[in-house]
Design a protein around this motif. Structure first.
Motif, PDB file in Angstrom:
ATOM      1  N   CYS A  37     -15.913  -4.121   4.133  1.00 10.97           N
ATOM      2  CA  CYS A  37     -15.311  -2.973   3.055  1.00 10.97           C
ATOM      3  C   CYS A  37     -14.156  -3.423   2.648  1.00 10.97           C
ATOM      4  O   CYS A  37     -13.341  -3.907   3.474  1.00 10.97           O
ATOM      5  N   LEU A  38     -13.780  -2.949   1.329  1.00 15.42           N
ATOM      6  CA  LEU A  38     -12.674  -3.497   0.794  1.00 15.42           C
ATOM      7  C   LEU A  38     -11.630  -2.130   0.830  1.00 15.42           C
ATOM      8  O   LEU A  38     -11.942  -1.038   0.367  1.00 15.42           O
ATOM      9  N   ILE A  39     -10.423  -2.137   1.396  1.00 15.72           N
ATOM     10  CA  ILE A  39      -9.517  -1.142   1.510  1.00 15.72           C
ATOM     11  C   ILE A  39      -8.637  -1.294   0.265  1.00 15.72           C
ATOM     12  O   ILE A  39      -7.610  -2.090   0.264  1.00 15.72           O
ATOM     13  N   PRO A  40      -8.862  -0.319  -0.789  1.00 11.11           N
ATOM     14  CA  PRO A  40      -7.731  -0.450  -1.852  1.00 11.11           C
ATOM     15  C   PRO A  40      -6.347  -0.328  -1.537  1.00 11.11           C
ATOM     16  O   PRO A  40      -5.983   0.457  -0.649  1.00 11.11           O
ATOM     17  N   ALA A  41      -5.464  -1.026  -2.185  1.00 11.93           N
ATOM     18  CA  ALA A  41      -4.189  -1.038  -1.731  1.00 11.93           C
ATOM     19  C   ALA A  41      -3.468   0.270  -1.682  1.00 11.93           C
ATOM     20  O   ALA A  41      -2.429   0.633  -0.963  1.00 11.93           O
ATOM     21  N   ASP A  42      -3.972   0.983  -2.644  1.00 11.44           N
ATOM     22  CA  ASP A  42      -3.284   2.514  -2.792  1.00 11.44           C
ATOM     23  C   ASP A  42      -3.567   3.376  -1.628  1.00 11.44           C
ATOM     24  O   ASP A  42      -2.999   4.427  -1.653  1.00 11.44           O
ATOM     25  N   LYS A  43      -4.565   2.847  -0.804  1.00 14.15           N
ATOM     26  CA  LYS A  43      -5.022   3.642   0.444  1.00 14.15           C
ATOM     27  C   LYS A  43      -4.082   3.541   1.477  1.00 14.15           C
ATOM     28  O   LYS A  43      -4.208   4.186   2.382  1.00 14.15           O
ATOM     29  N   ILE A  44      -3.502   2.526   1.463  1.00 15.10           N
ATOM     30  CA  ILE A  44      -2.496   2.044   2.676  1.00 15.10           C
ATOM     31  C   ILE A  44      -0.893   2.321   2.130  1.00 15.10           C
ATOM     32  O   ILE A  44      -0.557   1.613   1.244  1.00 15.10           O
ATOM     33  N   GLY A  45      -0.378   3.502   2.608  1.00 11.93           N
ATOM     34  CA  GLY A  45       0.871   3.674   2.141  1.00 11.93           C
ATOM     35  C   GLY A  45       1.963   2.736   2.835  1.00 11.93           C
ATOM     36  O   GLY A  45       1.802   2.114   3.990  1.00 11.93           O
ATOM     37  N   LEU A  46       3.357   2.482   1.920  1.00 13.29           N
ATOM     38  CA  LEU A  46       4.202   1.852   2.595  1.00 13.29           C
ATOM     39  C   LEU A  46       4.669   2.101   3.986  1.00 13.29           C
ATOM     40  O   LEU A  46       4.933   0.951   4.855  1.00 13.29           O
TER      41      LEU A  46
END
Length: 120
Positions: A37-46
């Motif tokens: 699975c690919l986790i979109p960058a916008d799903k992981i907060g800073l």
């Protein structure tokens, strides 16, 4: 959750994205297909970035435990992983919980290696 089939495809994306192994699937005794699975960058907060490597390691350990039928350990991992990765993997964890529940009363074959076997 965005699904990727095949290790080659996953490796091409690993440099730019968080890619997690999910499982191997075999349909009608054909070749195994590795699923990621690919986790979109916008799903992981800073604020989550410092913890991301630890989550990925725990997810990997969880998969190894699942293949070794270490179900109690897997359930503990799921407790810690649920909601991580922006919740993108939670449906997969839900599915594995259901399988573990089923395996407790209907164990997989002795030569099982964690591969999901289905018929078309």
């Amino acid at each position: 959750m965005e699904i990727i089939f095949g290790r080659e495809n996953a490796e091409l994306l690993r440099e730019k994205y968080t890619v997690l192994d999910l499982e191997k699937v075999k349909v009608d005794n054909e070749n195994e297909i590795e699923v990621f699975c690919l986790i979109p960058a916008d799903k992981i907060g800073l604020p989550d970035l410092p913890q991301l490597e630890g989550w990925v390691k725990l997810h990997h350990d969880f998969l190894n435990g699942y293949a070794k039928e270490e179900y109690e350990y897997c359930l503990q991992c799921i407790e810690h992983l649920r909601g991580k990765f922006g919740g993108e993997v939670d449906t997969f964890y839900d599915e594995i919980e259901l399988r573990i529940d089923d395996f407790n009363s209907n164990p997989p074959p002795e030569d099982w290696d964690g591969t999901l076997v289905r018929s078309a």
